[in-house]
Scaffold this active site. Structure first.
Site, PDB file in Angstrom:
ATOM      1  N   HIS A   1       0.832  -1.211   0.000  1.00 34.96           N
ATOM      2  CA  HIS A   1       0.000   0.000   0.000  1.00 34.96           C
ATOM      3  C   HIS A   1       0.864   1.257   0.000  1.00 34.96           C
ATOM      4  O   HIS A   1       0.617   2.204  -0.762  1.00 34.96           O
ATOM      5  CB  HIS A   1      -0.921  -0.005   1.221  1.00 34.96           C
ATOM      6  CG  HIS A   1      -1.785   1.209   1.319  1.00 34.96           C
ATOM      7  ND1 HIS A   1      -1.368   2.363   1.950  1.00 34.96           N
ATOM      8  CD2 HIS A   1      -3.027   1.464   0.838  1.00 34.96           C
ATOM      9  CE1 HIS A   1      -2.328   3.266   1.859  1.00 34.96           C
ATOM     10  NE2 HIS A   1      -3.347   2.746   1.198  1.00 34.96           N
TER      11      HIS A   1
ATOM     12  N   CYS B   1      36.429   4.506 -26.330  1.00 37.95           N
ATOM     13  CA  CYS B   1      36.365   5.816 -25.679  1.00 37.95           C
ATOM     14  C   CYS B   1      37.464   6.761 -26.138  1.00 37.95           C
ATOM     15  O   CYS B   1      37.633   7.835 -25.576  1.00 37.95           O
ATOM     16  CB  CYS B   1      36.423   5.660 -24.158  1.00 37.95           C
ATOM     17  SG  CYS B   1      37.938   4.896 -23.550  1.00 37.95           S
TER      18      CYS B   1
END
Length: 834
Positions: A447, A772
């Site tokens: 809940h 890279c």
């Protein structure tokens, strides 16, 4: 079947119901009927229609008493709301049900028993509410009306149907309707009466990740006994994440489940049982538990078998396909029936949070930083951790409250942090005031989690001990995205976020305008970054993560001192804290996208330039291929400094909760040095795992030749095209003469052949490959070569991100067209008989 038109019937069988009957039977029942028609295993039952409820309140005159009274009160006055709704519920329970309605309920209950082959008085059923507005896409109304399990006997079924009708008028239900703008008169109540599953295990599942919104997975939560313990947040359930494409389990968390709700046939009722650690047995308040099924329960044993997990995922996908929407599903596994017939779906509703969430995050509110205890992220103390149930940041004064009706609850102020054991719908008025919510118990579909996400409030559930650790009155910062509660107001997290424009490569548009402009690519586009502060400028660019984060800038600008000098001065913490702060700044800004942090890659001459460095660094004739990279980390002289870097990474991941940080080893020469460096990392508490990837820079030719061997130690490689070109061609990258003559060129066939070898060998062992170096940022033709070679990701400078993404998308389309043309050529030849 009755000759009375369906819309005028008091009762309908579930297999008569379709999605078009929502007004008559409510969302839950309509969904059950739809699933039965789609072949989903749903326990048989019937629906007491909304028409029966409407007939009841109109014929008895209750309608003329209830609605005028409700519409006259202020629902924000909790005392008046509680008194009024209690009075209405009592009216409903005290008013006799019209005989024609009551007899229909009894008749259908007997017929259900006959269909199943049971005696009516022994048939156990679930009696559930199904409000006609309950499952609207706009609001989930989690737990708004009542559910009663293991009900048996005609009298009891009639009684609990009335209880469900009355539950339409609890304080929480009335409050919700007003908050959502739903008129009380339009909210009618249908009731499900459905054969009970003798639940060994039960729980919930979502056809997308309820926290991240990831649409590629099914998330399943499970615990022992009835599903009430999971839905009600009384237990932290086991969790499985299943890939939709492969049905493979990609993540699994088995929790310590110390509570269960089961039906006790001897007592004829549901009982709550708890695990007694001393007795190593399940007990209830009434004494020892003697239930056959419970003998198979163990708090640390998975509540589901692997085959059951996959069966549930299959059913979830069938349900999602049928509705064409993401679904929130409740299920149960029957103890008495063999697999696969033991798996049942008991409820399904449209998932309501991600369905209505736009791009804005309500949770991250713009506000001034206020508080007495303001701290930086790198200095913040972690109080507790839990499940990240609702994303966002919330900070304020914590209030520990155990009862929503207590004096402490009445004094709870807007903007405070609510800390409690767990929530149920009675807590909603308090939850709406909270800036963040933290609970001891519950899972991602409890809940607290569902309502917090719907309200847009950051929340963490299942911490285990938040109510003990966090004291009322202290200031805390709740990071609902990572499941971490910090002591104090963490300024890095709560400071207002200004509109940041992507002023890169001439692009001066806002992120909202930028998002639709870039294409999706199979090849990930990463970004290189060195200066942490620059992330604010670039974070909204369309990149998938940081493929190379250089830490040398942090060391030279933020730390300034040689790490061995700091160790000698007893100031190791300065190095660790500054490094962690810089890395965290980037990781926080782009979470959950990954940040690949490269360990320091200074050469000896560069280390000498740090304060105190001359004492520790030799003078080398050729530092470029000298004492650098992993060779430093494993050297007895420098190893203590490397350990500081590892501790900084560990601090970012474990103390700051930024698990999107991975690491990369630079200038790797041999497998044995890599193995030794990994061992040092493990000694410091960092070990490769599912959520912690380790990469190696591929810039030395030894990796080209033996990438498959190196792949046994790492998860991926990142090609450093600068050093790789230098070492393959024997051309000094810093030589202007060689550069002018064309010797230093990443496009050289030998370099490209080396790159292709790395990709092929790495992929043969399941390792990923990125690049890279500067080449992709400068040469578009290299990008085409890389994509065609099958590289997994390309990391470029910020100014090349947008152009590279568009280029890669174009190349991928071209490759697909080439393949399609080849297939068409083959088909044409077959048709022509060639």
């Amino acid at each position: 079947m009755s000759n009375v038109p369906k819309e005028k019937r008091f009762i309908v069988w579930l297999d008569e119901v379709t999605k078009d009957d929502v007004v008559l039977v409510g969302g839950k029942n309509a969904n059950l009927g739809e699933m039965i028609r789609a072949g989903i295993p749903v326990p048989p039952g019937f629906a007491v229609t909304a028409y029966a409820y409407k007939y009841f309140i109109e014929k008895t005159g209750l309608k003329d008493k209830i609605y005028p009274l409700l519409n006259s009160i202020d629902v924000n006055d909790k005392k008046v709301l509680d008194e009024t709704t209690a009075k209405i519920r009592q009216w409903i329970m005290d008013t006799p049900m019209p005989p024609e309605v009551e007899e229909e309920i009894r008749k259908y209950y007997r017929e259900l028993a006959k269909k199943i082959g049971m005696e009516p008085e022994k048939l156990r059923v679930a009696v559930r509410s199904s409000a006609t507005a309950e499952d609207m896409p706009e609001a989930s109304f989690a737990g708004q009306q009542d559910t009663y399990l293991n009900v048996y006997g005609e009298d009891n079924v009639v009684y609990y149907v009335k209880r469900c009708w009355a539950s339409l008028f609890t304080s929480r239900a009335v409050f919700y309707r007003v908050a959502q703008g739903i008129p009380h008169e339009k909210s009618l109540m249908s009731v499900t009466v459905q054969k009970m599953v003798n639940s060994r295990t039960a729980g919930v599942m979502f056809t997308l990740h309820p926290v991240t919104g990831d649409e590629k997975v099914v998330v399943i939560e499970a615990s022992w006994g009835l599903g009430e313990s999971v839905v009600g947040g009384k237990v932290t359930p086991d969790e499985w994440v299943v890939d939709k494409q492969t049905l493979q389990i990609v993540d699994q968390k088995i929790h310590h489940k110390t509570l269960a709700i089961v039906f006790d046939p001897k007592k004829g009722k549901n009982v709550e049982i708890r695990w007694d650690e001393n007795k190593q047995a399940w007990v209830s308040e009434e004494g020892p538990v003697d239930i056959e099924m419970v003998k198979h329960f163990h708090p640390d044993k998975p509540a589901l078998k692997e085959e059951e997990v996959k069966r549930l995922a299959e059913l979830a996908l069938l349900i999602e396909k049928h509705y064409g929407r993401h679904m929130d599903i409740e299920w149960a596994v029957d103890y008495d029936i063999p697999f696969p017939d033991n798996v049942f779906i008991v409820q399904a509703r449209l998932e309501t949070v991600w369905s209505v969430r736009k791009e804005k995050e309500k949770a991250e509110k713009k506000a001034e930083i206020k508080g007495k205890n303001i701290v930086k992220l790198s200095e913040a103390k972690v109080l507790v951790r839990g499940l990240p149930a609702s994303p966002g940041i919330g900070a304020g004064v914590a209030k520990v409250i155990f009862d929503p009706h207590s004096k402490e609850a009445q004094e709870f102020k807007e903007g405070e942090v609510l800390v409690t054991k767990m929530t149920d719908p009675d807590w909603v008025p308090l939850m709406k005031k909270a800036v963040a919510i933290v609970t001891d118990e519950g899972g991602m579909t409890s809940h607290a989690a569902i309502v917090s996400r719907e309200l847009g409030i950051p929340a963490i559930v299942g911490t285990g001990n938040a109510t003990q650790v966090i004291k009322s009155g202290i200031e805390v910062t709740v990071d609902g995205s990572r499941g971490v509660v910090y002591e104090g107001i963490v300024e890095d997290l709560v400071k207002p976020k200004e509109e940041v424009k992507a002023e890169v490569a001439g692009v001066g548009i806002s992120p909202e305008q930028l998002l639709p402009l870039y294409p999706v690519t199979a090849t990930k586009i990463y970004m290189n970054l060195g200066e942490p502060d620059a992330i604010e400028k670039y974070k909204d660019l369309p990149f998938d993560g940081i493929g190379l984060m250089r830490i040398e800038f942090i060391i030279t600008d933020w730390v300034q001192y040689h790490p061995l000098y700091l160790i000698e001065q007893g100031k190791e913490s300065l190095f660790i804290d500054k490094l962690a702060e810089g890395i965290a700044k980037v990781a926080q800004a782009i979470y959950p996208r990954p940040v690949v942090v490269r360990f320091s890659d200074f050469k000896t001459n560069e280390y000498r330039g740090l304060k105190g460095g001359e004492k520790y660094e030799p003078e080398e004739r050729n530092p470029m291929i000298g004492w650098r990279g992993v060779s430093r980390y494993i050297h007895p002289k420098y190893e203590p400094a490397f350990r500081l870097e590892v501790r900084a990474i560990k601090k970012v991941r474990e103390e700051m909760g930024l698990t999107n940080v991975w690491v990369m080893f630079p200038f790797v020469r041999t497998t044995w040095e890599l193995e030794r460096a990994l061992k040092i990392m493990e000694e410091e508490g960092l070990k490769r795992g599912k959520d912690f990837k380790v990469w190696a820079m591929a810039e030395v030719p030894s990796i080209v030749l033996l990438a498959d061997k190196f792949a046994e130690y790492v998860d991926g490689f990142s090609i450093g095209s600068n050093d790789l070109t230098q070492l393959i061609l024997g051309a000094d990258r810093d030589s202007n003469i060689l550069a002018e003559m064309g010797y230093f060129d990443e496009r050289d066939p030998a370099v490209l052949a080396g790159i292709k070898m790395i990709i092929e060998k790495a992929h043969s062992k399941g390792a990923t490959v990125s690049i890279c170096g500067q080449a992709p940022s400068v040469y578009p033709e290299i990008v085409e070569f890389l994509v065609e070679a099958g590289i997994d990701s390309i990391s470029v400078n910020p100014d090349a991100v947008i152009a590279t993404r568009r280029l890669v998308a174009s190349i991928e389309r071209k490759i697909m067209l080439k393949r399609l043309n080849k297939i068409m050529d083959k088909l044409n030849k077959l048709e022509l008989g060639f």
